[in-house]
Design a protein around this motif. Structure first.
Motif, PDB file in Angstrom:
ATOM      1  N   LYS A 108       7.869  23.186   0.068  1.00 31.75           N
ATOM      2  CA  LYS A 108       7.102  22.086   0.636  1.00 31.75           C
ATOM      3  C   LYS A 108       7.853  20.798  -0.030  1.00 31.75           C
ATOM      4  N   THR A 109       7.307  19.743   0.594  1.00 31.72           N
ATOM      5  CA  THR A 109       7.817  18.182   0.484  1.00 31.72           C
ATOM      6  C   THR A 109       6.621  17.362   0.393  1.00 31.72           C
ATOM      7  N   SER A 110       7.083  16.584  -0.764  1.00 32.76           N
ATOM      8  CA  SER A 110       6.057  15.561  -1.291  1.00 32.76           C
ATOM      9  C   SER A 110       6.412  14.282  -0.422  1.00 32.76           C
ATOM     10  N   MET A 111       5.897  13.706   0.471  1.00 33.17           N
ATOM     11  CA  MET A 111       6.445  12.650   1.442  1.00 33.17           C
ATOM     12  C   MET A 111       5.385  11.199   0.891  1.00 33.17           C
ATOM     13  N   VAL A 112       6.162  10.285   0.393  1.00 32.86           N
ATOM     14  CA  VAL A 112       5.283   8.979   0.112  1.00 32.86           C
ATOM     15  C   VAL A 112       5.668   7.842   1.025  1.00 32.86           C
ATOM     16  N   ALA A 113       4.985   7.052   1.478  1.00 33.12           N
ATOM     17  CA  ALA A 113       5.263   6.115   2.592  1.00 33.12           C
ATOM     18  C   ALA A 113       4.629   4.694   1.796  1.00 33.12           C
ATOM     19  N   VAL A 114       5.479   3.743   1.699  1.00 38.68           N
ATOM     20  CA  VAL A 114       5.163   2.456   0.805  1.00 38.68           C
ATOM     21  C   VAL A 114       5.417   1.448   1.787  1.00 38.68           C
TER      22      VAL A 114
ATOM     23  N   TRP B 225      -1.013   5.088   8.341  1.00 39.95           N
ATOM     24  CA  TRP B 225      -0.074   6.073   7.422  1.00 39.95           C
ATOM     25  C   TRP B 225      -0.971   7.417   7.217  1.00 39.95           C
ATOM     26  N   ARG B 226      -2.122   7.269   7.133  1.00 39.47           N
ATOM     27  CA  ARG B 226      -3.145   8.529   6.881  1.00 39.47           C
ATOM     28  C   ARG B 226      -3.051   9.187   8.202  1.00 39.47           C
ATOM     29  N   GLY B 227      -3.286   8.592   9.317  1.00 34.51           N
ATOM     30  CA  GLY B 227      -3.230   9.020  10.480  1.00 34.51           C
ATOM     31  C   GLY B 227      -1.906   9.871  10.948  1.00 34.51           C
ATOM     32  N   PHE B 228      -0.700   9.120  10.564  1.00 34.51           N
ATOM     33  CA  PHE B 228       0.529   9.939  10.687  1.00 34.51           C
ATOM     34  C   PHE B 228       0.714  11.039   9.964  1.00 34.51           C
ATOM     35  N   PHE B 229       0.309  11.026   8.614  1.00 36.27           N
ATOM     36  CA  PHE B 229       0.286  12.237   7.777  1.00 36.27           C
ATOM     37  C   PHE B 229      -0.421  13.386   8.354  1.00 36.27           C
ATOM     38  N   ASP B 230      -1.846  13.035   8.677  1.00 28.33           N
ATOM     39  CA  ASP B 230      -2.657  14.231   9.449  1.00 28.33           C
ATOM     40  C   ASP B 230      -2.271  14.726  10.356  1.00 28.33           C
ATOM     41  N   ARG B 231      -1.663  13.732  11.445  1.00 30.14           N
ATOM     42  CA  ARG B 231      -1.067  14.208  12.597  1.00 30.14           C
ATOM     43  C   ARG B 231       0.299  15.173  12.563  1.00 30.14           C
ATOM     44  N   LEU B 232       1.120  14.873  11.662  1.00 33.51           N
ATOM     45  CA  LEU B 232       2.189  15.428  11.161  1.00 33.51           C
ATOM     46  C   LEU B 232       1.920  16.903  10.499  1.00 33.51           C
ATOM     47  N   ASN B 233       1.168  16.826   9.843  1.00 35.74           N
ATOM     48  CA  ASN B 233       0.688  18.003   8.990  1.00 35.74           C
ATOM     49  C   ASN B 233      -0.099  19.037  10.271  1.00 35.74           C
ATOM     50  N   ARG B 234      -0.793  18.636  10.923  1.00 44.19           N
ATOM     51  CA  ARG B 234      -1.313  19.500  12.100  1.00 44.19           C
ATOM     52  C   ARG B 234      -0.203  20.040  13.192  1.00 44.19           C
ATOM     53  N   HIS B 235       0.929  19.275  13.209  1.00 46.21           N
ATOM     54  CA  HIS B 235       1.920  19.885  14.018  1.00 46.21           C
ATOM     55  C   HIS B 235       2.737  20.854  13.433  1.00 46.21           C
ATOM     56  N   LEU B 236       2.835  20.704  11.974  1.00 43.06           N
ATOM     57  CA  LEU B 236       3.683  21.584  11.005  1.00 43.06           C
ATOM     58  C   LEU B 236       2.729  22.982  10.957  1.00 43.06           C
ATOM     59  N   THR B 237       1.608  22.850  11.203  1.00 43.67           N
ATOM     60  CA  THR B 237       0.677  24.114  10.725  1.00 43.67           C
ATOM     61  C   THR B 237      -0.036  24.520  11.890  1.00 43.67           C
ATOM     62  N   GLU B 238       0.370  24.186  12.948  1.00 42.66           N
ATOM     63  CA  GLU B 238      -0.155  24.596  14.458  1.00 42.66           C
ATOM     64  C   GLU B 238       0.440  26.071  14.837  1.00 42.66           C
TER      65      GLU B 238
ATOM     66  N   VAL C  49       0.792  -1.205  -0.004  1.00 45.47           N
ATOM     67  CA  VAL C  49       0.065  -0.016   0.068  1.00 45.47           C
ATOM     68  C   VAL C  49       0.886   1.316  -0.074  1.00 45.47           C
ATOM     69  N   SER C  50       0.454   2.316  -0.902  1.00 46.24           N
ATOM     70  CA  SER C  50       1.254   3.551  -0.935  1.00 46.24           C
ATOM     71  C   SER C  50       0.329   4.638  -0.287  1.00 46.24           C
ATOM     72  N   VAL C  51       0.911   5.420   0.508  1.00 48.08           N
ATOM     73  CA  VAL C  51       0.006   6.503   1.018  1.00 48.08           C
ATOM     74  C   VAL C  51       0.996   7.911   0.781  1.00 48.08           C
ATOM     75  N   SER C  52       0.395   8.919   0.647  1.00 46.51           N
ATOM     76  CA  SER C  52       1.371  10.070   0.245  1.00 46.51           C
ATOM     77  C   SER C  52       0.776  11.487   0.837  1.00 46.51           C
ATOM     78  N   LYS C  53       1.516  12.536   0.953  1.00 49.06           N
ATOM     79  CA  LYS C  53       1.066  13.679   1.240  1.00 49.06           C
ATOM     80  C   LYS C  53       1.954  14.930   1.103  1.00 49.06           C
ATOM     81  N   VAL C  54       1.566  15.994   0.537  1.00 50.75           N
ATOM     82  CA  VAL C  54       2.476  17.158   0.461  1.00 50.75           C
ATOM     83  C   VAL C  54       2.522  17.908   1.990  1.00 50.75           C
TER      84      VAL C  54
ATOM     85  N   GLU D 201      14.213  19.944   6.648  1.00 50.40           N
ATOM     86  CA  GLU D 201      13.592  20.158   7.911  1.00 50.40           C
ATOM     87  C   GLU D 201      12.795  18.945   8.320  1.00 50.40           C
ATOM     88  N   LEU D 202      11.879  18.457   7.203  1.00 43.23           N
ATOM     89  CA  LEU D 202      11.093  17.240   7.786  1.00 43.23           C
ATOM     90  C   LEU D 202      12.046  16.102   7.975  1.00 43.23           C
TER      91      LEU D 202
END
Length: 250
Positions: A214-220, A237-250, A134-139, A146-147
């Protein structure tokens, strides 16, 4: 040098997607670049094809294959049936389409995957070796360097990593700062990668810089045992990306 790096990146991406060895993936990529797509007959344009029943999720579509080769998936499935593709295997089937029927290498692979799914040999997210992936990604809104620090530095992980899937967080932390852990590999072209094992599962993280810092990150996640493991990894992985994105934008 730039062309060589681009070729290697394309080969690795194909190998990650299809489960092929690097050598096999390289052969198909080079073949696809040199091959001339089969031309459709020069007769009057056929009516728009009806939606085929052979359009497995994540695979090639009947319409796209018709545009490229002049024949739909039903035609190519019949070709593979005559070739006895299920017995001869994935690689032989794709090579048959490429060498005997002039189907470009990449699309020969896509047709073969669609055929295997339609014949019940392969499920969605299943590779030719029988394992799943499975592959999940997010910008994400920070640069690659930094990431990497935010993910791999123990101090910078504190405060947000605790809120993601426990097993995923533990495996990622162990892979970077635990005994035997290894750092991300950062390349001159602005990309980074990290590979580690979580039990039997192989995890690959690919980071690539995007405009605007920005950075495109893909987890496979690969070598998964079944479709249930695919769903669990996708959710984690979706939960990981969502939490990380919130951390970076808080």
């Amino acid at each position: 040098m730039t062309r060589a790096r681009s070729l290697k990146k394309t080969i690795r991406a194909r190998a990650s997607k299809t489960g092929e060895s690097y050598t096999t993936a390289r052969r198909h990529v080079l073949a696809a670049r040199s091959a001339t797509p089969a031309k459709a007959p020069a007769a009057a344009a056929p009516p728009p094809p009806a939606q085929s029943r052979h359009t497995p999720k994540g695979s090639v579509s009947d319409e796209r294959i018709t545009q490229l080769t002049g024949h739909g998936l039903d035609h190519w499935f019949a070709v593979l049936d005559r070739f006895d593709a299920l017995t001869k295997g994935h690689t032989a089937a794709a090579d048959h389409l490429y060498s005997q029927h002039r189907v470009p290498g990449w699309h020969a692979q896509g047709i073969t995957v669609a055929y295997e799914r339609a014949r019940g040999r392969r499920a969605v997210n299943q590779r030719s070796d029988g394992y799943y992936y499975v592959s999940v990604s997010k910008v994400l809104p920070v640069g690659v360097g930094e990431l990497v620090k935010i993910i791999s530095n123990k101090r910078q992980r504190t405060g947000w990593i605790e809120e993601v899937d426990r097993d995923l967080a533990a495996a990622l932390a162990a892979s970077t700062t635990g005994p035997g852990g290894k750092p991300f590999v950062i390349k001159d072209n602005g990309t980074a990668r990290h590979r580690y094992k979580d039990g039997r599962t192989l995890v690959e993280l690919h980071l690539e810089g995007r405009p605007g810092g920005k950075t495109s990150m893909v987890a496979v996640s690969s070598k998964l045992a079944d479709a249930g493991a695919v769903d669990r990894q996708r959710s984690a992985w979706r939960g990981f990306f969502d939490r990380l994105n919130r951390h970076l934008t808080e």
